[in-house]
Design an enzyme around this catalytic site. Structure first.
Site, PDB file in Angstrom:
ATOM      1  N   VAL A 173       5.331  -4.805   7.299  1.00  0.00           N
ATOM      2  CA  VAL A 173       5.365  -3.362   7.112  1.00  0.00           C
ATOM      3  C   VAL A 173       4.249  -2.956   6.162  1.00  0.00           C
ATOM      4  CG1 VAL A 173       6.741  -1.446   6.270  1.00  0.00           C
ATOM      5  CG2 VAL A 173       7.833  -3.312   7.461  1.00  0.00           C
ATOM      6  N   CYS A 174       3.508  -1.935   6.565  1.00  0.00           N
ATOM      7  CA  CYS A 174       2.424  -1.426   5.722  1.00  0.00           C
ATOM      8  C   CYS A 174       2.849  -0.056   5.227  1.00  0.00           C
ATOM      9  CB  CYS A 174       1.144  -1.347   6.549  1.00  0.00           C
ATOM     10  SG  CYS A 174      -0.222  -0.609   5.674  1.00  0.00           S
ATOM     11  N   ILE A 175       3.393  -0.005   4.007  1.00  0.00           N
ATOM     12  CA  ILE A 175       3.841   1.265   3.455  1.00  0.00           C
ATOM     13  C   ILE A 175       3.413   1.297   2.000  1.00  0.00           C
ATOM     14  CG2 ILE A 175       6.144   0.311   3.022  1.00  0.00           C
ATOM     15  CD1 ILE A 175       7.294   3.079   3.526  1.00  0.00           C
TER      16      ILE A 175
END
Lengths: 171, 416
Positions: A91-93
């Site tokens: 996840v890229c957050i």
């Protein structure tokens, strides 16, 4: 040593809170191999979420021993098609990025990790990210392009992974 | 530098509270991690550090008036010199002890004794817990002290006699430590017990051998492995076995067993040889598919030979069918050519015959009707056809009259 036991105590407390919180009944969490630093969470997405409603997405949270000073990593185990999730599930957050890391300049420092974040706040952010992708810094470029240019095809692809996730969620 | 300044402030902040409170930094013989304490009632969220989510330990206030544990904020500042809540820049100088009120509130929270798992039921305010553990908790291991004994013992057992003294077991006369005596009794060989079958007293050391021969102990029939379900006391077993049909059949069963095991062995041997002679159907495929450089066994070579032979045959077949096709083509062409020539020749012959027939007709007519004139139209037609023939055969065209005459002259040479 003190930091290690401190983070373990904190994590076990937060896991208990997450499991007991009635308002978070759409999230179920457990440990992998009884390791307090590795959580397996199941996100049951409600029907109000655009595109992803009805999905059962399994993900893995990996906490560093420096937690809560350093952010955990989150990786979806269920295949999921989303502009901000790499094809391998990572996840890229922005809130999961440590504040000093400024590789691409896409994110402001204000959006980065803070020690006051909790697994609950992370999971809620991820669930809101599902319904409103951020295409400024896409992790899955193909999905981001499709989301912008061909929403019908994007929806088809997402619905397919939602159906698959519901079928395979208890495997 | 980041941790020393808060630590000094912390000491001064705590000293306002009470003399019994000790700082976590001060090394004590029973060092206690205050973060692991369990609270009797769930603490108010407002009294919990936003970083560790536990009630504040030595609360520290930042310039932006947020409160953290001193250790938590010190660690957080090592990573990033901003407030973990609003990201306002802060340094160690921006930190000050939180209001005493907050410190007092968190210090008065009631906690369970850290030895609660071992049995201590005490609950004390948090700032007293270290004193409790150090001074009064009965479940802490301390030195025995009786008669200069240096062994460790639980504090609530110290008032009795020294538990490390050796005492003699009254049953087996063995010397054991006073504190181990209860455990020793559970296994002491000198204590007598009742045999559960015949209710006679036996010493524990003799009991095992007694059970092997106790006439009241229930044992299964000796043929139980062959299916006899009977379980009887040992003294009645001899009578049962004299009538038990399983016992009578035991030799037969034994013989069958040995025969079966022999056959199984033989079957295994035969299967191994069969495998050697006829490699399994899957073997060649796996060999050809995964061309791994394994050691070339006999089987592999045979398979390889067969496969290469097959390959040869296949290429031969391809070549043959190719040449056959070519041959067929050649043959067809030849046939067509020949056929055309023959056809042309036939046409030529047919026209020649026609010409001859016409001439014959003309001559016959001539002979039948002597006068020349009436035959002229007939003759003219014949000449026209004759002329067409001449053109087809590449001959030269000539005047009608000449042709007629030429035909006249020719007429004598043609054989019919």
């Amino acid at each position: 040593m003190a930091a290690t036991t401190g983070s373990a105590t904190l994590l076990s407390k937060q896991l208990k809170n997450l499991q007991e919180d009635r308002s978070l009944s759409n999230i179920s969490a457990g440990l992998i191999n009884d390791n307090i630093y590795e959580w397996e969470v199941m996100l049951m997405i409600g029907d109000d979420c655009k595109f992803y409603g009805g999905g059962f997405f399994k993900a893995k949270l990996t906490f560093p021993t420096e937690y809560p000073l350093a952010p955990p990593k989150m990786k979806f185990i269920t295949p999921i098609w989303h502009p901000n999730i790499y094809t391998d599930g990572n996840v890229c957050i922005s809130i999961l990025h440590p504040p000093e890391e400024d590789k691409y300049g896409y994110e402001r420092v204000e959006e980065r990790w803070l020690p006051i974040h909790t697994p609950t706040s992370i999971l809620l952010s991820v669930m809101s990210m599902l319904s409103s992708p951020n295409d400024e810094s896409p992790a899955n470029v193909e999905a981001a392009r499709q989301w912008r240019d061909d929403p019908a095809a994007f929806k088809r692809q997402v619905r397919k992974c939602v159906r698959d996730s519901a079928e395979n969620c208890w495997d | 530098m980041s941790s020393s300044a808060p630590a000094s402030r912390r000491n001064s902040a705590i000293s306002n509270k009470s003399t019994s409170t000790t700082t976590p930094d001060k090394p004590t013989p029973t060092h206690l991690d205050l973060r692991t304490l369990r609270y009797v009632s769930p603490p108010d969220d407002n009294l919990c550090c936003p970083i560790c989510h536990s009630p504040f330990l030595d609360p520290i206030q930042t310039r932006c008036r947020h409160t953290f544990c001193s250790d938590c904020i010190a660690e957080a500042l090592k990573n990033s010199e901003t407030c973990p809540i609003d990201r306002k820049p802060i340094t160690d100088e921006g930190l000050s002890p939180a209001p005493i009120l907050i410190a007092n509130m968190v210090n008065d929270l009631v906690v369970y004794c850290p030895n609660a798992e071992n049995g201590c039921t005490e609950t004390v305010p948090r700032h007293l817990v270290e004193g409790h553990v150090r001074e009064t908790c009965g479940w802490v291991q301390v030195e025995c002290g009786v008669g200069g004994c240096k062994e460790m013992v639980r504090r609530n057992e110290t008032s009795m006699e020294c538990l490390h003294r050796l005492v003699k077991c009254e049953f087996c006369l063995e010397e054991v430590r006073r504190m181990d005596l209860d455990i020793h009794y559970d296994t002491c060989a000198g204590i007598s017990t009742d045999c559960p079958h015949c209710l006679t007293d036996y010493k524990r050391s003799d009991w095992k051998s007694h059970v092997q021969s106790c006439p009241e102990a229930s044992i299964p029939c000796s043929s139980s492995v062959y299916g006899c379900p009977t379980i009887l006391p040992r003294r009645e077993m001899a009578r049962h076995e004299s009538t038990c049909s399983f016992v009578h059949l035991t030799p037969v069963f034994r013989r069958h067993e040995s025969q079966i095991s022999e056959l199984a062995l033989e079957n295994r041997m035969l299967r191994r040889r069969l495998d050697l002679l006829y490699p399994r159907a899957t073997q060649p495929e796996s060999n050809t598919n995964s061309e791994e450089p394994q050691g070339p066994s006999v089987l592999d070579e045979q398979t390889y030979h067969i496969l290469s032979e097959q390959e040869h045959l296949r290429t031969d077949l391809d070549r043959l069918s190719e040449s056959m096709v070519a041959l067929e083509m050649k043959h067809t062409m030849h046939f067509i050519n020949e056929n055309m020539r023959v056809k042309e020749e036939m046409v030529a012959m047919r026209t020649a015959i026609n010409g001859v027939r016409m001439q014959m007709h003309w001559l016959l007519n001539m002979r039948a009707q002597a006068p020349f004139q009436p035959m002229m139209p007939m003759m003219g037609m014949g000449v026209m056809q004759q002329q067409a023939q001449v053109v087809a055969q590449g001959g030269t065209t000539t005047q009608g009259g000449e042709t007629v005459q030429r035909r006249h002259s020719e007429h004598q040479n043609v054989k019919l």
